[in-house]
Design an enzyme around this catalytic site. Structure first.
Site, PDB file in Angstrom:
ATOM      1  N   ASN A   1       4.677  -9.114  12.112  1.00 12.49           N
ATOM      2  CA  ASN A   1       3.317  -8.634  11.823  1.00 12.49           C
ATOM      3  C   ASN A   1       2.549  -9.518  10.842  1.00 12.49           C
ATOM      4  O   ASN A   1       1.336  -9.397  10.727  1.00 12.49           O
ATOM      5  CB  ASN A   1       3.362  -7.199  11.281  1.00 12.49           C
TER       6      ASN A   1
ATOM      7  N   TYR B   1       3.149   9.759  -0.759  1.00  8.89           N
ATOM      8  CA  TYR B   1       4.234   9.205   0.069  1.00  8.89           C
ATOM      9  C   TYR B   1       5.607   9.403  -0.584  1.00  8.89           C
ATOM     10  O   TYR B   1       6.636   9.160   0.048  1.00  8.89           O
ATOM     11  CB  TYR B   1       4.030   7.704   0.339  1.00  8.89           C
TER      12      TYR B   1
ATOM     13  N   HIS C   1      -7.346   9.456  -2.223  1.00 17.22           N
ATOM     14  CA  HIS C   1      -6.691   9.440  -0.905  1.00 17.22           C
ATOM     15  C   HIS C   1      -7.528  10.161   0.170  1.00 17.22           C
ATOM     16  O   HIS C   1      -7.716   9.647   1.269  1.00 17.22           O
ATOM     17  CB  HIS C   1      -5.315  10.093  -1.032  1.00 17.22           C
TER      18      HIS C   1
ATOM     19  N   LYS D   1      -2.591   5.732  -4.315  1.00 17.80           N
ATOM     20  CA  LYS D   1      -3.704   6.649  -4.032  1.00 17.80           C
ATOM     21  C   LYS D   1      -3.466   7.981  -4.726  1.00 17.80           C
ATOM     22  O   LYS D   1      -2.332   8.474  -4.780  1.00 17.80           O
ATOM     23  CB  LYS D   1      -3.834   6.890  -2.520  1.00 17.80           C
TER      24      LYS D   1
ATOM     25  N   ASP E   1       0.836  -1.202   0.000  1.00 16.55           N
ATOM     26  CA  ASP E   1       0.000   0.000   0.000  1.00 16.55           C
ATOM     27  C   ASP E   1       0.872   1.254   0.000  1.00 16.55           C
ATOM     28  O   ASP E   1       1.517   1.578   0.991  1.00 16.55           O
ATOM     29  CB  ASP E   1      -0.882   0.007   1.255  1.00 16.55           C
TER      30      ASP E   1
ATOM     31  N   ARG F   1      10.189  -6.903  12.800  1.00 14.91           N
ATOM     32  CA  ARG F   1       8.798  -6.506  13.029  1.00 14.91           C
ATOM     33  C   ARG F   1       7.934  -6.799  11.803  1.00 14.91           C
ATOM     34  O   ARG F   1       6.772  -7.184  11.921  1.00 14.91           O
ATOM     35  CB  ARG F   1       8.732  -5.012  13.352  1.00 14.91           C
TER      36      ARG F   1
ATOM     37  N   ILE G   1      -3.054  -3.146   7.005  1.00 14.16           N
ATOM     38  CA  ILE G   1      -1.817  -2.840   6.265  1.00 14.16           C
ATOM     39  C   ILE G   1      -0.772  -2.218   7.203  1.00 14.16           C
ATOM     40  O   ILE G   1      -0.393  -1.056   7.055  1.00 14.16           O
ATOM     41  CB  ILE G   1      -2.105  -1.902   5.077  1.00 14.16           C
TER      42      ILE G   1
HETATM   43  N1  LIG Z   1      -5.180   6.476   3.552  1.00 17.53           N
HETATM   44  C1  LIG Z   1      -4.614   7.225   4.446  1.00 17.53           C
HETATM   45  O1  LIG Z   1      -4.930   8.410   4.615  1.00 17.53           O
HETATM   46  C2  LIG Z   1      -3.560   6.625   5.326  1.00 17.53           C
HETATM   47  C3  LIG Z   1      -3.124   7.301   6.475  1.00 17.53           C
HETATM   48  C4  LIG Z   1      -2.162   6.672   7.277  1.00 17.53           C
HETATM   49  C5  LIG Z   1      -1.671   5.430   6.931  1.00 17.53           C
HETATM   50  N2  LIG Z   1      -2.087   4.811   5.792  1.00 17.53           N
HETATM   51  C6  LIG Z   1      -1.562   3.479   5.388  1.00 17.53           C
HETATM   52  O2  LIG Z   1      -1.589   2.596   6.504  1.00 17.53           O
HETATM   53  C7  LIG Z   1      -0.269   2.095   6.735  1.00 17.53           C
HETATM   54  C8  LIG Z   1      -0.050   1.771   8.198  1.00 17.53           C
HETATM   55  O3  LIG Z   1      -0.334   2.879   9.010  1.00 17.53           O
HETATM   56  P1  LIG Z   1       0.796   3.714   9.781  1.00 17.53           P
HETATM   57  O4  LIG Z   1       2.038   3.713   8.991  1.00 17.53           O
HETATM   58  O5  LIG Z   1       0.169   5.005  10.166  1.00 17.53           O
HETATM   59  O6  LIG Z   1       1.015   2.970  11.136  1.00 17.53           O
HETATM   60  P2  LIG Z   1       0.852   1.520  11.824  1.00 17.53           P
HETATM   61  O7  LIG Z   1       1.089   0.436  10.864  1.00 17.53           O
HETATM   62  O8  LIG Z   1      -0.402   1.547  12.602  1.00 17.53           O
HETATM   63  O9  LIG Z   1       2.054   1.577  12.854  1.00 17.53           O
HETATM   64  C9  LIG Z   1       3.363   1.791  12.426  1.00 17.53           C
HETATM   65  C10 LIG Z   1       4.213   2.130  13.637  1.00 17.53           C
HETATM   66  O10 LIG Z   1       4.277   1.011  14.507  1.00 17.53           O
HETATM   67  C11 LIG Z   1       5.624   0.559  14.601  1.00 17.53           C
HETATM   68  N3  LIG Z   1       5.590  -0.901  14.525  1.00 17.53           N
HETATM   69  C12 LIG Z   1       5.114  -1.644  13.488  1.00 17.53           C
HETATM   70  N4  LIG Z   1       5.190  -2.962  13.785  1.00 17.53           N
HETATM   71  C13 LIG Z   1       5.707  -3.046  15.022  1.00 17.53           C
HETATM   72  C14 LIG Z   1       6.046  -4.143  15.867  1.00 17.53           C
HETATM   73  N5  LIG Z   1       5.826  -5.399  15.481  1.00 17.53           N
HETATM   74  N6  LIG Z   1       6.580  -3.868  17.086  1.00 17.53           N
HETATM   75  C15 LIG Z   1       6.789  -2.597  17.486  1.00 17.53           C
HETATM   76  N7  LIG Z   1       6.504  -1.527  16.722  1.00 17.53           N
HETATM   77  C16 LIG Z   1       5.979  -1.748  15.500  1.00 17.53           C
HETATM   78  C17 LIG Z   1       6.362   1.167  13.434  1.00 17.53           C
HETATM   79  O11 LIG Z   1       7.707   1.424  13.769  1.00 17.53           O
HETATM   80  P3  LIG Z   1       8.950   0.986  12.825  1.00 17.53           P
HETATM   81  O12 LIG Z   1       8.626   1.349  11.416  1.00 17.53           O
HETATM   82  O13 LIG Z   1      10.079   1.784  13.402  1.00 17.53           O
HETATM   83  O14 LIG Z   1       9.106  -0.493  13.038  1.00 17.53           O
HETATM   84  C18 LIG Z   1       5.620   2.495  13.263  1.00 17.53           C
HETATM   85  O15 LIG Z   1       6.063   3.446  14.199  1.00 17.53           O
HETATM   86  C19 LIG Z   1       0.610   3.235   6.194  1.00 17.53           C
HETATM   87  O16 LIG Z   1       1.942   2.864   6.043  1.00 17.53           O
HETATM   88  C20 LIG Z   1      -0.114   3.564   4.921  1.00 17.53           C
HETATM   89  O17 LIG Z   1       0.165   2.609   3.920  1.00 17.53           O
HETATM   90  C21 LIG Z   1      -3.030   5.381   4.989  1.00 17.53           C
END
Ligand SMILES: NC(=O)c1ccc[n+]([C@@H]2O[C@H](COP(=O)([O-])OP(=O)(O)OC[C@H]3O[C@@H](n4cnc5c(N)ncnc54)[C@H](OP(=O)(O)O)[C@@H]3O)[C@@H](O)[C@H]2O)c1
Length: 279
Positions: free
Chosen positions: A241, A51, A109, A76, A46, A237, A229
C-alpha cells in the site's frame, strides 16, 4: 524507501500524504502492525481514543528508533469527552498512552450533533494548540455547516476534515467547500474498509498496470491531492500500500474510477448526522 509527498496545512505545518490507519487493530496487534508500517516507510500513524490501541501504537513508536520529528502521529477525541475540561484531559491521556510529549494532530472524531458540544471540544483543541501540546488541530466526519459554526465561534479553521472517501463514495459535493476554505480532506477507509477491493472495473485497471487493486485505488486518491490512511495487519499488504509512487494512471483509468461513485449506497460507515454513540 518511498519518498512520500508532504501536504501543506493551513496552519503552516505539513503532513505526509500517505499514512497508516489502525482502526479495529487490537492493542496487542497494533505494535507489530505499526512497526511493520514504519519499517516500510510510513511516517504518519492514525489512531484514536476509541480504537483502544494508543498504547500499542506508542510501543511501536518507541521501538522504531525513528526520530520523533520524522513521525506524524494523529489521535482523535472520543465522543464522550466533548466538554471543555474533559477534552483537555483526554488529549493528555492520549499523549501519555502514546508515550509522547506532543501530538502532531488531534481531531474531533465525530460531531455528535445530538449532544451538541463539539463547539466546546473545538475551543479545548484551540487552547491545546496554543499551548503547544498539539501541533495541528482538525475534525473528522464534519459537515460543512458544523465547520462553519466552529470557525464562526473561534476564528480558527481546522486543518483537516477526515471523512470516508473512496471510489464508491467520492464526496464530490463537499470538495469545493474544503478547497475554498483550504481545509484538506483526509480519506478514511480509502479502500472502502475492503468493500471496494473486489470491484471488476478497478481489477481490470490493476491488471493493465501489473498492480494490485488497492494500489490503483490509492494512486487514484493521491492523484487528487487527497491524504490517505489505508489499514492492514498483513506485512506484505502494508508494504504494497505504500509502494504506489512509481507508476501512473492515465486519463481513461481515472475516468472509469470517477464513474464508480455511488453517493446513495456507497458509504460503508456511519453518517455524521446520526452517529451519536458516546464512546
Ligand atoms: N475518522 C473516522 O471516523 C474513521 C473511520 C474509519 C476509519 N478511519 C481511519 O481510516 C483507516 C483506514 O480505514 P479502514 O480501516 O476502515 O479501511 P481501509 O484502509 O479502507 O481498508 C482496510 C481493509 O482492507 C484490507 N486491505 C488493506 N490493504 C489491502 C491489500 N493491499 N490487499 C488486500 N486487502 C487489503 C484490510 O485487511 P487486512 O487488515 O486483513 O490486511 C482491511 O480489511 C482506519 O484504520 C482509521 O485509522 C477513521
Amino acid at each position: 524507501m518511498p519518498d512520500i509527498p508532504q501536504i501543506s496545512l493551513n496552519d503552516g505545518n505539513t503532513i505526509p500524504q500517505l499514512g497508516f490507519g489502525v482502526w479495529q487493530v487490537p492493542d496487542d496487534e497494533a505494535q507489530p502492525a505499526v512497526e511493520a508500517a514504519i519499517r516500510s516507510g510510513y511516517r504518519l500513524i492514525d489512531t484514536a481514543q476509541g480504537y483502544d490501541n494508543e498504547e500499542g501504537v506508542g510501543r511501536a513508536i518507541a521501538a522504531s528508533g525513528i526520530a520523533r520529528d520524522q513521525l506524524f502521529v494523529t489521535s482523535k477525541l472520543r465522543n464522550g469527552a466533548h466538554d471543555y475540561d474533559a477534552a483537555r484531559k483526554a488529549s493528555d491521556e492520549s499523549i501519555d498512552k502514546l508515550g509522547l510529549d506532543y501530538l502532531d494532530m488531534f481531531l474531533i472524531h465525530w460531531p455528535v450533533p445530538e449532544q451538541d458540544k463539539y463547539g466546546d471540544a473545538w475551543r479545548a483543541l484551540v487552547a491545546l494548540k496554543n499551548e503547544g501540546r498539539i501541533r495541528s488541530i482538525g475534525v473528522s466526519n464534519f459537515l460543512p455547516s458544523y465547520i462553519d459554526r466552529i470557525v464562526e465561534e473561534t476564528g480558527i479553521k481546522p486543518v483537516i476534515n477526515q471523512v470516508e472517501l473512496h471510489p464508491q463514495y467520492q464526496q464530490r459535493d463537499i470538495r469545493g467547500y474544503h478547497e475554498q476554505h483550504d481545509i484538506k480532506l483526509e480519506c478514511y477507509s480509502p479502500l472502502g474498509s475492503g468493500a471496494v477491493l473486489d470491484n471488476d472495473t478497478i481489477a481490470e485497471i490493476a491488471e493493465k498496470h501489473g498492480r494490485s487493486v488497492s494500489q490503483i485505488i490509492l494512486r487514484w486518491e493521491l492523484d487528487q491531492g487527497l491524504i490517505v490512511i489505508p489499514k492492514s495487519t498483513h506485512q506484505e499488504r502494508i508494504a504494497q500500500n505504500i509502494d504506489v509512487f512509481d507508476f501512473e494512471l492515465d486519463d481513461e483509468d481515472r475516468r472509469k474510477i470517477d464513474g464508480l461513485d455511488d453517493p446513495e449506497n456507497g458509504k460503508t460507515g456511519s453518517f455524521p448526522e446520526t452517529m451519536n454513540d458516546l464512546f
